[in-house]
Design a protein around this motif. Sequence first.
Motif, PDB file in Angstrom:
ATOM      1  N   ASP A   9       0.771 -10.826   5.173  1.00 57.58           N
ATOM      2  CA  ASP A   9       2.207 -10.559   5.117  1.00 57.58           C
ATOM      3  C   ASP A   9       3.004 -11.690   5.782  1.00 57.58           C
ATOM      4  N   GLU A  10       4.328 -11.486   5.910  1.00 59.47           N
ATOM      5  CA  GLU A  10       5.195 -12.533   6.454  1.00 59.47           C
ATOM      6  C   GLU A  10       4.808 -12.963   7.857  1.00 59.47           C
ATOM      7  N   GLN A  11       4.140 -12.058   8.581  1.00 59.65           N
ATOM      8  CA  GLN A  11       3.718 -12.370   9.950  1.00 59.65           C
ATOM      9  C   GLN A  11       2.257 -12.820  10.011  1.00 59.65           C
ATOM     10  N   GLY A  12       1.668 -13.038   8.838  1.00 59.02           N
ATOM     11  CA  GLY A  12       0.297 -13.512   8.784  1.00 59.02           C
ATOM     12  C   GLY A  12      -0.750 -12.435   8.971  1.00 59.02           C
ATOM     13  N   ARG A  13      -0.350 -11.178   8.907  1.00 62.07           N
ATOM     14  CA  ARG A  13      -1.289 -10.072   9.118  1.00 62.07           C
ATOM     15  C   ARG A  13      -1.952  -9.681   7.800  1.00 62.07           C
ATOM     16  N   GLU A  14      -3.252  -9.510   7.836  1.00 64.07           N
ATOM     17  CA  GLU A  14      -3.984  -9.060   6.652  1.00 64.07           C
ATOM     18  C   GLU A  14      -3.484  -7.661   6.260  1.00 64.07           C
ATOM     19  N   THR A  15      -3.071  -7.514   5.004  1.00 67.97           N
ATOM     20  CA  THR A  15      -2.435  -6.283   4.537  1.00 67.97           C
ATOM     21  C   THR A  15      -3.025  -5.859   3.200  1.00 67.97           C
ATOM     22  N   VAL A  16      -3.165  -4.557   3.016  1.00 71.46           N
ATOM     23  CA  VAL A  16      -3.639  -4.006   1.742  1.00 71.46           C
ATOM     24  C   VAL A  16      -2.586  -3.051   1.207  1.00 71.46           C
ATOM     25  N   SER A  17      -2.072  -3.343   0.025  1.00 68.95           N
ATOM     26  CA  SER A  17      -1.089  -2.452  -0.594  1.00 68.95           C
ATOM     27  C   SER A  17      -1.790  -1.373  -1.400  1.00 68.95           C
ATOM     28  N   TRP A  18      -1.184  -0.200  -1.436  1.00 71.65           N
ATOM     29  CA  TRP A  18      -1.646   0.928  -2.242  1.00 71.65           C
ATOM     30  C   TRP A  18      -0.477   1.351  -3.140  1.00 71.65           C
ATOM     31  N   ILE A  19      -0.526   0.935  -4.377  1.00 73.01           N
ATOM     32  CA  ILE A  19       0.540   1.242  -5.327  1.00 73.01           C
ATOM     33  C   ILE A  19       0.014   2.274  -6.309  1.00 73.01           C
ATOM     34  N   ARG A  20       0.428   3.525  -6.110  1.00 68.54           N
ATOM     35  CA  ARG A  20      -0.058   4.639  -6.926  1.00 68.54           C
ATOM     36  C   ARG A  20       1.036   5.067  -7.908  1.00 68.54           C
ATOM     37  N   ARG A  21       0.666   5.292  -9.171  1.00 74.32           N
ATOM     38  CA  ARG A  21       1.603   5.785 -10.172  1.00 74.32           C
ATOM     39  C   ARG A  21       1.011   7.003 -10.885  1.00 74.32           C
TER      40      ARG A  21
ATOM     41  N   PHE B 189       3.744  11.629 -15.472  1.00 70.02           N
ATOM     42  CA  PHE B 189       4.094  12.956 -15.939  1.00 70.02           C
ATOM     43  C   PHE B 189       4.763  12.850 -17.311  1.00 70.02           C
ATOM     44  N   PRO B 190       4.858  13.955 -18.062  1.00 65.32           N
ATOM     45  CA  PRO B 190       5.445  13.880 -19.410  1.00 65.32           C
ATOM     46  C   PRO B 190       6.841  13.268 -19.456  1.00 65.32           C
ATOM     47  N   TYR B 191       7.677  13.522 -18.434  1.00 62.96           N
ATOM     48  CA  TYR B 191       9.058  13.041 -18.478  1.00 62.96           C
ATOM     49  C   TYR B 191       9.431  12.133 -17.310  1.00 62.96           C
ATOM     50  N   ALA B 192       8.447  11.705 -16.543  1.00 62.92           N
ATOM     51  CA  ALA B 192       8.755  10.848 -15.398  1.00 62.92           C
ATOM     52  C   ALA B 192       7.503  10.124 -14.917  1.00 62.92           C
ATOM     53  N   ILE B 193       7.699   8.940 -14.352  1.00 61.00           N
ATOM     54  CA  ILE B 193       6.637   8.201 -13.667  1.00 61.00           C
ATOM     55  C   ILE B 193       6.984   8.208 -12.186  1.00 61.00           C
ATOM     56  N   ARG B 194       6.071   8.734 -11.380  1.00 61.77           N
ATOM     57  CA  ARG B 194       6.329   8.844  -9.949  1.00 61.77           C
ATOM     58  C   ARG B 194       5.356   7.969  -9.164  1.00 61.77           C
ATOM     59  N   GLY B 195       5.792   7.573  -7.959  1.00 61.21           N
ATOM     60  CA  GLY B 195       4.981   6.705  -7.134  1.00 61.21           C
ATOM     61  C   GLY B 195       4.720   7.266  -5.753  1.00 61.21           C
ATOM     62  N   PHE B 196       3.627   6.809  -5.164  1.00 61.63           N
ATOM     63  CA  PHE B 196       3.274   7.146  -3.788  1.00 61.63           C
ATOM     64  C   PHE B 196       2.655   5.863  -3.218  1.00 61.63           C
ATOM     65  N   ASP B 197       3.470   5.052  -2.536  1.00 63.56           N
ATOM     66  CA  ASP B 197       3.056   3.716  -2.131  1.00 63.56           C
ATOM     67  C   ASP B 197       2.819   3.609  -0.625  1.00 63.56           C
ATOM     68  N   ALA B 198       2.048   2.605  -0.258  1.00 67.54           N
ATOM     69  CA  ALA B 198       1.783   2.358   1.160  1.00 67.54           C
ATOM     70  C   ALA B 198       1.277   0.934   1.322  1.00 67.54           C
ATOM     71  N   ALA B 199       1.322   0.440   2.557  1.00 67.85           N
ATOM     72  CA  ALA B 199       0.734  -0.854   2.907  1.00 67.85           C
ATOM     73  C   ALA B 199      -0.001  -0.686   4.232  1.00 67.85           C
TER      74      ALA B 199
ATOM     75  N   CYS C 143      -6.572   0.188  15.410  1.00 67.42           N
ATOM     76  CA  CYS C 143      -6.664   1.159  14.313  1.00 67.42           C
ATOM     77  C   CYS C 143      -5.895   0.624  13.108  1.00 67.42           C
ATOM     78  N   ILE C 144      -6.069   1.289  11.975  1.00 66.00           N
ATOM     79  CA  ILE C 144      -5.295   0.985  10.782  1.00 66.00           C
ATOM     80  C   ILE C 144      -3.911   1.604  10.926  1.00 66.00           C
ATOM     81  N   VAL C 145      -2.888   0.806  10.625  1.00 65.91           N
ATOM     82  CA  VAL C 145      -1.512   1.292  10.578  1.00 65.91           C
ATOM     83  C   VAL C 145      -1.083   1.322   9.117  1.00 65.91           C
ATOM     84  N   ASP C 146      -0.483   2.422   8.710  1.00 65.27           N
ATOM     85  CA  ASP C 146      -0.111   2.652   7.314  1.00 65.27           C
ATOM     86  C   ASP C 146       1.411   2.790   7.215  1.00 65.27           C
ATOM     87  N   ASP C 147       2.060   1.809   6.580  1.00 62.11           N
ATOM     88  CA  ASP C 147       3.497   1.878   6.340  1.00 62.11           C
ATOM     89  C   ASP C 147       3.726   2.541   4.986  1.00 62.11           C
TER      90      ASP C 147
END
Length: 214
Positions: free
Chosen positions: A82-94, A97-107, A116-120
């Motif tokens: 990331d911008e601060q040089g920290r190793e980061t893993v993104s989780w981009i979930r989609r 649904f029949p009438y919508a696309i929803r997301g649940f994201d994290a880094a 420990c792992i920190v989850d934004d």
Amino acid sequence: MKSIYHRALGEQFHRLHPEMQKKYGLTSKQNLMVLGQGRMTEIRGTNPFIRPLLQIGVKDYLIFAERGKDVPFTLENYVYADEQGRETVSWIRRFFFPYAIRGFDAAMRYDEERKCIVDDLGKSGFVQTELDLHVTAQGGLYMESKAVNVDGILSMITPKTSVYEHYDEVEGAFRVHVHAEHPLLGTLLMYEGMVHTEFLPMTYKNIPERGVID
């Protein structure tokens, strides 16, 4: 170079199933992304009368009100500094649904001070959790939030989330189970299903923007 999950688990990491080690052992040096595609057997949770309140989290890809069965699903994991040089893993979930696309994201990233792992959570990272990680007897990975901060303030009445994932050798896919529970409202969101995964080349153009809400 060890992945953030390897650092958090220590020697436990080697007890993961080989396919789990491959997925959770990725680092930014490899320039690979994970693309998962599958279906969630069921998405449920939250009293129908208060589900509309969850719409406040839709724009931030934090939570959503739709529920259903056999819902198509995709997951994208990008490993980058990331911008601060920290190793980061993104989780981009989609969720499709029949009438919508929803997301649940994290880094996720490994915090040296907290060990420990920190989850934004969400695109903004407005909600942050610390995660406990454990390897199960079957070589799966269990992650559970243990502290929640909302805009930097420790909160005791925000949802706690648990994630369990293991590799199904018969199906050649990952089975996932996610449960977000509120101390007062009960289960806010629960979904489980199967995801087939492939590893693809990644460029810096793929790295998702953080803190930007459309």
